[in-house]
Design a protein around this motif. Structure first.
Motif, PDB file in Angstrom:
ATOM      1  N   GLU A   1       0.824  -1.216   0.000  1.00 53.85           N
ATOM      2  CA  GLU A   1       0.000   0.000   0.000  1.00 53.85           C
ATOM      3  C   GLU A   1       0.856   1.262   0.000  1.00 53.85           C
ATOM      4  OE1 GLU A   1      -3.445   0.165   2.638  1.00 53.85           O
ATOM      5  OE2 GLU A   1      -3.211  -1.995   2.911  1.00 53.85           O
ATOM      6  N   LEU A   2       2.139   1.094   0.211  1.00 56.83           N
ATOM      7  CA  LEU A   2       3.057   2.226   0.179  1.00 56.83           C
ATOM      8  C   LEU A   2       3.934   2.145  -1.072  1.00 56.83           C
ATOM      9  CD1 LEU A   2       4.195   4.729   1.579  1.00 56.83           C
ATOM     10  CD2 LEU A   2       5.558   3.225   3.016  1.00 56.83           C
ATOM     11  N   SER A   3       4.800   1.153  -1.134  1.00 55.69           N
ATOM     12  CA  SER A   3       5.764   1.097  -2.248  1.00 55.69           C
ATOM     13  C   SER A   3       5.107   0.807  -3.593  1.00 55.69           C
ATOM     14  CB  SER A   3       6.863   0.082  -1.954  1.00 55.69           C
ATOM     15  OG  SER A   3       6.326  -1.208  -1.781  1.00 55.69           O
ATOM     16  N   ASP A   4       4.192  -0.138  -3.649  1.00 58.42           N
ATOM     17  CA  ASP A   4       3.543  -0.445  -4.928  1.00 58.42           C
ATOM     18  C   ASP A   4       2.639   0.689  -5.384  1.00 58.42           C
ATOM     19  OD1 ASP A   4       4.865  -2.845  -4.721  1.00 58.42           O
ATOM     20  OD2 ASP A   4       3.067  -4.066  -4.456  1.00 58.42           O
ATOM     21  N   ALA A   5       1.928   1.294  -4.422  1.00 57.27           N
ATOM     22  CA  ALA A   5       1.045   2.412  -4.767  1.00 57.27           C
ATOM     23  C   ALA A   5       1.848   3.580  -5.338  1.00 57.27           C
ATOM     24  CB  ALA A   5       0.254   2.859  -3.541  1.00 57.27           C
ATOM     25  N   LEU A   6       3.006   3.850  -4.746  1.00 61.31           N
ATOM     26  CA  LEU A   6       3.836   4.947  -5.248  1.00 61.31           C
ATOM     27  C   LEU A   6       4.542   4.578  -6.550  1.00 61.31           C
ATOM     28  CD1 LEU A   6       5.238   6.345  -1.885  1.00 61.31           C
ATOM     29  CD2 LEU A   6       3.477   7.365  -3.361  1.00 61.31           C
ATOM     30  N   ALA A   7       4.825   3.308  -6.737  1.00 59.01           N
ATOM     31  CA  ALA A   7       5.435   2.865  -7.998  1.00 59.01           C
ATOM     32  C   ALA A   7       4.478   3.115  -9.167  1.00 59.01           C
ATOM     33  CB  ALA A   7       5.803   1.383  -7.925  1.00 59.01           C
ATOM     34  N   GLN A   8       3.188   2.983  -8.923  1.00 61.83           N
ATOM     35  CA  GLN A   8       2.197   3.193  -9.979  1.00 61.83           C
ATOM     36  C   GLN A   8       2.200   4.632 -10.503  1.00 61.83           C
ATOM     37  OE1 GLN A   8      -1.595   1.854  -8.485  1.00 61.83           O
ATOM     38  NE2 GLN A   8      -0.946  -0.275  -8.408  1.00 61.83           N
ATOM     39  N   ILE A   9       2.656   5.572  -9.693  1.00 66.78           N
ATOM     40  CA  ILE A   9       2.707   6.971 -10.153  1.00 66.78           C
ATOM     41  C   ILE A   9       4.155   7.435 -10.368  1.00 66.78           C
ATOM     42  CG2 ILE A   9       0.473   7.600  -9.166  1.00 66.78           C
ATOM     43  CD1 ILE A   9       2.034   9.016  -6.872  1.00 66.78           C
TER      44      ILE A   9
ATOM     45  N   VAL B   1      17.024  10.291   6.521  1.00 69.00           N
ATOM     46  CA  VAL B   1      16.589  10.527   5.149  1.00 69.00           C
ATOM     47  C   VAL B   1      16.361   9.186   4.455  1.00 69.00           C
ATOM     48  CG1 VAL B   1      18.961  10.685   4.256  1.00 69.00           C
ATOM     49  CG2 VAL B   1      17.123  11.819   3.043  1.00 69.00           C
ATOM     50  N   ILE B   2      15.358   9.182   3.594  1.00 73.15           N
ATOM     51  CA  ILE B   2      15.069   7.988   2.795  1.00 73.15           C
ATOM     52  C   ILE B   2      14.919   8.437   1.337  1.00 73.15           C
ATOM     53  CG2 ILE B   2      12.565   8.082   3.196  1.00 73.15           C
ATOM     54  CD1 ILE B   2      12.679   4.958   3.419  1.00 73.15           C
ATOM     55  N   THR B   3      15.522   7.685   0.438  1.00 75.60           N
ATOM     56  CA  THR B   3      15.446   7.990  -0.995  1.00 75.60           C
ATOM     57  C   THR B   3      14.500   6.991  -1.641  1.00 75.60           C
ATOM     58  OG1 THR B   3      17.707   8.832  -0.980  1.00 75.60           O
ATOM     59  CG2 THR B   3      16.775   8.222  -3.123  1.00 75.60           C
ATOM     60  N   ILE B   4      13.522   7.518  -2.368  1.00 79.13           N
ATOM     61  CA  ILE B   4      12.508   6.700  -3.025  1.00 79.13           C
ATOM     62  C   ILE B   4      12.668   6.845  -4.534  1.00 79.13           C
ATOM     63  CG2 ILE B   4      10.031   6.230  -3.242  1.00 79.13           C
ATOM     64  CD1 ILE B   4      11.226   5.989  -0.336  1.00 79.13           C
ATOM     65  N   GLU B   5      12.759   5.709  -5.219  1.00 81.33           N
ATOM     66  CA  GLU B   5      12.841   5.680  -6.679  1.00 81.33           C
ATOM     67  C   GLU B   5      11.747   4.754  -7.194  1.00 81.33           C
ATOM     68  OE1 GLU B   5      16.827   4.686  -7.861  1.00 81.33           O
ATOM     69  OE2 GLU B   5      17.687   6.301  -6.656  1.00 81.33           O
ATOM     70  N   ASN B   6      10.828   5.331  -7.982  1.00 81.48           N
ATOM     71  CA  ASN B   6       9.679   4.582  -8.487  1.00 81.48           C
ATOM     72  C   ASN B   6       8.961   3.821  -7.375  1.00 81.48           C
ATOM     73  OD1 ASN B   6       9.770   5.387 -11.230  1.00 81.48           O
ATOM     74  ND2 ASN B   6      11.547   4.056 -11.492  1.00 81.48           N
ATOM     75  N   GLY B   7       8.758   4.512  -6.256  1.00 86.02           N
ATOM     76  CA  GLY B   7       8.012   3.968  -5.135  1.00 86.02           C
ATOM     77  C   GLY B   7       8.818   3.148  -4.150  1.00 86.02           C
ATOM     78  N   LYS B   8       9.965   2.647  -4.566  1.00 87.91           N
ATOM     79  CA  LYS B   8      10.777   1.785  -3.700  1.00 87.91           C
ATOM     80  C   LYS B   8      11.865   2.591  -2.988  1.00 87.91           C
ATOM     81  CE  LYS B   8       8.861  -2.103  -5.026  1.00 87.91           C
ATOM     82  NZ  LYS B   8       7.966  -2.826  -4.144  1.00 87.91           N
ATOM     83  N   ALA B   9      12.078   2.251  -1.721  1.00 88.83           N
ATOM     84  CA  ALA B   9      13.167   2.875  -0.964  1.00 88.83           C
ATOM     85  C   ALA B   9      14.476   2.253  -1.420  1.00 88.83           C
ATOM     86  CB  ALA B   9      12.952   2.666   0.520  1.00 88.83           C
ATOM     87  N   THR B  10      15.380   3.093  -1.933  1.00 90.95           N
ATOM     88  CA  THR B  10      16.650   2.584  -2.448  1.00 90.95           C
ATOM     89  C   THR B  10      17.822   2.920  -1.541  1.00 90.95           C
ATOM     90  OG1 THR B  10      16.932   4.576  -3.791  1.00 90.95           O
ATOM     91  CG2 THR B  10      15.873   2.664  -4.845  1.00 90.95           C
ATOM     92  N   ALA B  11      17.633   3.874  -0.643  1.00 90.75           N
ATOM     93  CA  ALA B  11      18.683   4.256   0.301  1.00 90.75           C
ATOM     94  C   ALA B  11      18.017   4.866   1.522  1.00 90.75           C
ATOM     95  CB  ALA B  11      19.643   5.264  -0.332  1.00 90.75           C
TER      96      ALA B  11
ATOM     97  N   ARG C   1      -3.544   9.713  -4.853  1.00 86.69           N
ATOM     98  CA  ARG C   1      -2.509   8.713  -5.149  1.00 86.69           C
ATOM     99  C   ARG C   1      -1.281   8.909  -4.269  1.00 86.69           C
ATOM    100  NH1 ARG C   1      -1.199   9.704 -11.131  1.00 86.69           N
ATOM    101  NH2 ARG C   1      -0.985  11.739 -10.161  1.00 86.69           N
ATOM    102  N   MET C   2      -1.099  10.123  -3.740  1.00 91.94           N
ATOM    103  CA  MET C   2       0.009  10.405  -2.825  1.00 91.94           C
ATOM    104  C   MET C   2      -0.456  10.438  -1.372  1.00 91.94           C
ATOM    105  SD  MET C   2       2.213  13.309  -4.833  1.00 91.94           S
ATOM    106  CE  MET C   2       3.247  13.635  -3.442  1.00 91.94           C
ATOM    107  N   ALA C   3      -1.643  10.960  -1.128  1.00 96.29           N
ATOM    108  CA  ALA C   3      -2.131  11.138   0.244  1.00 96.29           C
ATOM    109  C   ALA C   3      -2.299   9.801   0.961  1.00 96.29           C
ATOM    110  CB  ALA C   3      -3.446  11.915   0.239  1.00 96.29           C
ATOM    111  N   GLY C   4      -2.884   8.815   0.305  1.00 96.42           N
ATOM    112  CA  GLY C   4      -3.076   7.504   0.924  1.00 96.42           C
ATOM    113  C   GLY C   4      -1.762   6.865   1.350  1.00 96.42           C
ATOM    114  N   PRO C   5      -0.776   6.783   0.445  1.00107.78           N
ATOM    115  CA  PRO C   5       0.513   6.225   0.845  1.00107.78           C
ATOM    116  C   PRO C   5       1.209   7.051   1.938  1.00107.78           C
ATOM    117  CG  PRO C   5       0.291   6.110  -1.527  1.00107.78           C
ATOM    118  CD  PRO C   5      -0.875   6.924  -1.013  1.00107.78           C
ATOM    119  N   PHE C   6       1.041   8.377   1.898  1.00113.34           N
ATOM    120  CA  PHE C   6       1.655   9.212   2.941  1.00113.34           C
ATOM    121  C   PHE C   6       1.111   8.805   4.307  1.00113.34           C
ATOM    122  CE2 PHE C   6       1.640  13.188   5.501  1.00113.34           C
ATOM    123  CZ  PHE C   6       3.007  13.261   5.708  1.00113.34           C
ATOM    124  N   ILE C   7      -0.183   8.648   4.406  1.00117.20           N
ATOM    125  CA  ILE C   7      -0.787   8.238   5.674  1.00117.20           C
ATOM    126  C   ILE C   7      -0.319   6.831   6.046  1.00117.20           C
ATOM    127  CG2 ILE C   7      -2.994   7.624   6.738  1.00117.20           C
ATOM    128  CD1 ILE C   7      -4.061  10.236   5.607  1.00117.20           C
TER     129      ILE C   7
END
Length: 131
Positions: free
Chosen positions: A22-30, A49-59, A116-122
Protein backbone atom coordinates in the motif's frame (compact mmCIF):
# COMPACT_ATOMS: atom_id res chain seq x y z
CA UNK A 1 14.50 -0.39 19.57
CA UNK A 2 16.85 1.89 17.67
CA UNK A 3 16.75 5.64 18.26
CA UNK A 4 14.16 7.37 16.09
CA UNK A 5 15.62 8.43 12.70
CA UNK A 6 19.06 6.97 13.48
CA UNK A 7 21.00 5.09 10.78
CA UNK A 8 19.77 1.75 12.13
CA UNK A 9 16.16 2.93 12.44
CA UNK A 10 16.12 4.37 8.92
CA UNK A 11 17.47 1.09 7.49
CA UNK A 12 14.65 -0.79 9.19
CA UNK A 13 12.14 1.79 7.90
CA UNK A 14 13.48 1.25 4.38
CA UNK A 15 12.95 -2.53 4.61
CA UNK A 16 9.42 -2.12 5.94
CA UNK A 17 8.63 0.54 3.31
CA UNK A 18 9.54 -1.86 0.51
CA UNK A 19 7.54 -4.72 2.01
CA UNK A 20 4.31 -2.68 2.25
CA UNK A 21 2.35 -2.82 -1.04
CA UNK A 22 0.00 0.00 0.00
CA UNK A 23 3.06 2.23 0.18
CA UNK A 24 5.76 1.10 -2.25
CA UNK A 25 3.54 -0.44 -4.93
CA UNK A 26 1.05 2.41 -4.77
CA UNK A 27 3.84 4.95 -5.25
CA UNK A 28 5.44 2.86 -8.00
CA UNK A 29 2.20 3.19 -9.98
CA UNK A 30 2.71 6.97 -10.15
CA UNK A 31 6.50 6.76 -10.66
CA UNK A 32 7.08 8.54 -7.34
CA UNK A 33 10.68 9.66 -6.82
CA UNK A 34 11.70 11.67 -3.81
CA UNK A 35 14.22 12.29 -1.08
CA UNK A 36 12.40 12.57 2.24
CA UNK A 37 13.92 13.88 5.44
CA UNK A 38 12.53 13.33 8.93
CA UNK A 39 13.37 15.19 12.09
CA UNK A 40 12.37 17.44 14.92
CA UNK A 41 11.30 21.10 15.03
CA UNK A 42 13.96 23.70 15.70
CA UNK A 43 16.84 21.61 14.36
CA UNK A 44 18.87 22.91 11.42
CA UNK A 45 18.65 19.70 9.43
CA UNK A 46 16.66 16.47 9.36
CA UNK A 47 18.03 13.52 11.32
CA UNK A 48 17.16 10.74 8.88
CA UNK A 49 16.59 10.53 5.15
CA UNK A 50 15.07 7.99 2.79
CA UNK A 51 15.45 7.99 -0.99
CA UNK A 52 12.51 6.70 -3.03
CA UNK A 53 12.84 5.68 -6.68
CA UNK A 54 9.68 4.58 -8.49
CA UNK A 55 8.01 3.97 -5.13
CA UNK A 56 10.78 1.79 -3.70
CA UNK A 57 13.17 2.88 -0.96
CA UNK A 58 16.65 2.58 -2.45
CA UNK A 59 18.68 4.26 0.30
CA UNK A 60 18.14 5.27 3.90
CA UNK A 61 20.21 6.50 6.79
CA UNK A 62 21.39 9.52 8.70
CA UNK A 63 21.09 12.85 6.88
CA UNK A 64 24.29 13.62 5.00
CA UNK A 65 23.59 16.82 3.10
CA UNK A 66 21.13 15.40 0.56
CA UNK A 67 18.81 17.83 -1.22
CA UNK A 68 15.33 17.21 0.13
CA UNK A 69 12.07 17.06 -1.80
CA UNK A 70 10.28 16.69 1.53
CA UNK A 71 11.49 17.58 5.03
CA UNK A 72 8.99 16.65 7.73
CA UNK A 73 9.26 17.75 11.34
CA UNK A 74 7.30 16.89 14.46
CA UNK A 75 8.18 16.36 18.10
CA UNK A 76 9.44 12.93 19.11
CA UNK A 77 6.30 12.51 21.20
CA UNK A 78 4.11 13.29 18.18
CA UNK A 79 6.00 10.92 15.86
CA UNK A 80 5.66 8.15 18.48
CA UNK A 81 1.95 8.81 18.84
CA UNK A 82 1.41 8.61 15.06
CA UNK A 83 3.45 5.41 14.82
CA UNK A 84 1.21 3.68 17.34
CA UNK A 85 -2.01 5.20 15.97
CA UNK A 86 -1.56 6.61 12.45
CA UNK A 87 -3.55 9.75 11.69
CA UNK A 88 -6.31 9.79 9.11
CA UNK A 89 -6.75 12.59 6.59
CA UNK A 90 -8.66 14.73 9.10
CA UNK A 91 -6.09 14.19 11.83
CA UNK A 92 -3.24 14.99 9.50
CA UNK A 93 -4.97 18.16 8.31
CA UNK A 94 -5.51 19.25 11.91
CA UNK A 95 -1.86 18.47 12.74
CA UNK A 96 -0.70 20.61 9.82
CA UNK A 97 -3.04 23.47 10.73
CA UNK A 98 -1.98 23.46 14.39
CA UNK A 99 1.72 23.07 13.60
CA UNK A 100 2.11 19.56 15.05
CA UNK A 101 3.70 18.58 11.75
CA UNK A 102 5.78 21.02 9.75
CA UNK A 103 6.86 20.69 6.16
CA UNK A 104 10.18 22.52 5.99
CA UNK A 105 10.36 21.42 2.35
CA UNK A 106 7.49 19.99 0.30
CA UNK A 107 4.04 20.89 -0.95
CA UNK A 108 1.68 19.56 1.73
CA UNK A 109 -1.46 20.95 0.13
CA UNK A 110 -0.57 19.61 -3.31
CA UNK A 111 0.13 16.17 -1.85
CA UNK A 112 -3.19 16.06 0.00
CA UNK A 113 -5.10 17.00 -3.14
CA UNK A 114 -3.69 13.95 -4.93
CA UNK A 115 -5.19 10.78 -3.41
CA UNK A 116 -2.51 8.71 -5.15
CA UNK A 117 0.01 10.40 -2.83
CA UNK A 118 -2.13 11.14 0.24
CA UNK A 119 -3.08 7.50 0.92
CA UNK A 120 0.51 6.23 0.84
CA UNK A 121 1.66 9.21 2.94
CA UNK A 122 -0.79 8.24 5.67
CA UNK A 123 0.27 4.57 5.32
CA UNK A 124 3.89 5.61 5.92
CA UNK A 125 3.06 6.38 9.57
CA UNK A 126 2.00 2.78 10.29
CA UNK A 127 5.10 1.54 8.45
CA UNK A 128 7.22 3.77 10.70
CA UNK A 129 5.70 1.98 13.66
CA UNK A 130 7.21 -1.31 12.42
CA UNK A 131 10.76 0.08 12.07
Amino acid sequence: MAELFSEEWMQSFKEHWNSEPELSDALAQINFNSVIGYGFPGEDKPRGVITIENGKATAAGAYNGETMNWDLRATEEQWTKWMSKPPGMMGLGAAFTTGKIKFVVGDYKGMLKDPRMAGPFIKSFSVMGRA
